[in-house]
Write an enzyme that holds these catalytic residues in place. Sequence first.
Site, PDB file in Angstrom:
ATOM      1  N   ASN A 104      -1.895  -6.088  -5.979  1.00 42.58           N
ATOM      2  CA  ASN A 104      -1.274  -5.823  -4.690  1.00 42.58           C
ATOM      3  C   ASN A 104      -0.705  -4.405  -4.653  1.00 42.58           C
ATOM      4  O   ASN A 104      -0.234  -3.889  -5.655  1.00 42.58           O
ATOM      5  CB  ASN A 104      -0.167  -6.843  -4.404  1.00 42.58           C
ATOM      6  CG  ASN A 104      -0.713  -8.253  -4.367  1.00 42.58           C
ATOM      7  OD1 ASN A 104      -1.916  -8.442  -4.226  1.00 42.58           O
ATOM      8  ND2 ASN A 104       0.154  -9.245  -4.503  1.00 42.58           N
ATOM      9  N   HIS A 121      -4.194  -1.445  -8.528  1.00 47.08           N
ATOM     10  CA  HIS A 121      -4.799  -0.760  -7.367  1.00 47.08           C
ATOM     11  C   HIS A 121      -3.847   0.235  -6.711  1.00 47.08           C
ATOM     12  O   HIS A 121      -4.042   0.603  -5.555  1.00 47.08           O
ATOM     13  CB  HIS A 121      -5.271  -1.807  -6.343  1.00 47.08           C
ATOM     14  CG  HIS A 121      -6.423  -2.640  -6.839  1.00 47.08           C
ATOM     15  ND1 HIS A 121      -6.721  -3.892  -6.367  1.00 47.08           N
ATOM     16  CD2 HIS A 121      -7.357  -2.375  -7.795  1.00 47.08           C
ATOM     17  CE1 HIS A 121      -7.787  -4.375  -7.010  1.00 47.08           C
ATOM     18  NE2 HIS A 121      -8.185  -3.478  -7.883  1.00 47.08           N
ATOM     19  N   CYS A 129      -0.867  13.809  -2.889  1.00 48.49           N
ATOM     20  CA  CYS A 129      -1.587  14.949  -2.313  1.00 48.49           C
ATOM     21  C   CYS A 129      -2.940  15.087  -3.012  1.00 48.49           C
ATOM     22  O   CYS A 129      -3.015  15.133  -4.231  1.00 48.49           O
ATOM     23  CB  CYS A 129      -0.780  16.233  -2.474  1.00 48.49           C
ATOM     24  SG  CYS A 129      -1.711  17.674  -1.891  1.00 48.49           S
ATOM     25  N   CYS A 132      -2.743  19.005  -4.720  1.00 48.13           N
ATOM     26  CA  CYS A 132      -1.881  19.383  -5.852  1.00 48.13           C
ATOM     27  C   CYS A 132      -1.400  18.179  -6.668  1.00 48.13           C
ATOM     28  O   CYS A 132      -0.778  18.339  -7.711  1.00 48.13           O
ATOM     29  CB  CYS A 132      -0.679  20.208  -5.371  1.00 48.13           C
ATOM     30  SG  CYS A 132       0.563  19.234  -4.488  1.00 48.13           S
ATOM     31  N   CYS A 150       0.713  17.476   2.782  1.00 47.58           N
ATOM     32  CA  CYS A 150       1.643  17.649   1.665  1.00 47.58           C
ATOM     33  C   CYS A 150       2.785  18.581   2.055  1.00 47.58           C
ATOM     34  O   CYS A 150       2.553  19.653   2.628  1.00 47.58           O
ATOM     35  CB  CYS A 150       0.863  18.215   0.479  1.00 47.58           C
ATOM     36  SG  CYS A 150       1.880  18.548  -0.962  1.00 47.58           S
ATOM     37  N   SER A 192      -8.506 -14.370  -5.575  1.00 47.36           N
ATOM     38  CA  SER A 192      -9.798 -15.061  -5.514  1.00 47.36           C
ATOM     39  C   SER A 192     -10.668 -14.710  -6.711  1.00 47.36           C
ATOM     40  O   SER A 192     -11.657 -15.384  -6.986  1.00 47.36           O
ATOM     41  CB  SER A 192     -10.515 -14.711  -4.206  1.00 47.36           C
ATOM     42  OG  SER A 192     -10.766 -13.320  -4.147  1.00 47.36           O
ATOM     43  N   GLU A 218      -6.515 -22.432  -2.956  1.00 44.30           N
ATOM     44  CA  GLU A 218      -7.857 -23.014  -3.074  1.00 44.30           C
ATOM     45  C   GLU A 218      -8.482 -22.552  -4.378  1.00 44.30           C
ATOM     46  O   GLU A 218      -8.042 -21.542  -4.935  1.00 44.30           O
ATOM     47  CB  GLU A 218      -8.720 -22.589  -1.881  1.00 44.30           C
ATOM     48  CG  GLU A 218      -8.799 -21.090  -1.741  1.00 44.30           C
ATOM     49  CD  GLU A 218      -9.308 -20.649  -0.365  1.00 44.30           C
ATOM     50  OE1 GLU A 218     -10.113 -19.716  -0.330  1.00 44.30           O
ATOM     51  OE2 GLU A 218      -8.863 -21.243   0.644  1.00 44.30           O
TER      52      GLU A 218
END
Length: 248
Positions: A104, A121, A129, A132, A150, A192, A218
């Site tokens: 997440n 992730h 930026c 840089c 930036c 999942s 599920e």
Amino acid sequence: MDDKIKEAARILSGAKNIVGFTGAGMSAESGIPPFRGEGGIWNKYDPHSLDIEYYYRHTQESWNIIREVFYSYFNSAILKPNPGHKILAKWEKEGRLSCVITQNIDDLHGVAGNKHIHEFHGNMSRFVCSKCGEKFPATGIPLTETPPHCLKCGGLLKPDFIFFGEAIPEEAYYGSVHAAENCDAFVIIGTSGQVSPANMIPGLAKRRGAKIIEINLEPSTYTNNISDIYLQGKSGEILPQIDALMER
Ligand code: APR
């Protein structure tokens, strides 16, 4: 189900090193829609807009979607950790849980109080930026005009999360592998298991002999494959139930 929750509590009470592995379902009860399945973000938006090549070629168009999905549709400023996040933070404080590996980008584990988090992730609460490399808290960058630039060098800013086609941050990748290979209980929550390479991590824990406990609404790709205990339901409800039965 009661027996399975008791068994999970027994395993986790005796564990010396628990690792949590979380996906979009973990945050569902905080109001963030999942990516796949009913109400999934990718049913409404084309994931192509978050392709890194597409982003650099069609920056304005991509940013329009980024702003809508990540900075207004589910806005980190108004999101709050749910009871499930709070339990993982409690277990870290108690010294039972060594880290959370999360797919997440919503920062809710950090807000809940976890200190050791491998952000597989990245994290939407920061911008980076592309020129840089400087990072900024997203709250400090107004999105009245996009794309944002930036504050230091004027380069193009990008949310500090992984777009499709980008590499996983090294620290997160190697840190997750190490954590999975060195825990004795591994709790898979609300994922999942369809996205690689994150979906390889639980198998590493299994191969090293960790007990695998899974919580999901599920069945996932793990359920009939590596999970020792599968608890079907909402993580915001099941984690507090397990916690209440743990020995202290
Ligand atoms: N409690 C537990 N599980 C839940 C809950 C809940 N309250 N709500 C939904 N789930 C489950 C769903 O059943 C589903 O199996 O969470 C899972 C979410 O799966 P995905 O939407 O595929 O999310 P995730 O596995 O985290 O996706 C991985 O895909 O697009 C990318 O980068 C994005 O990190 C994301 C990655």
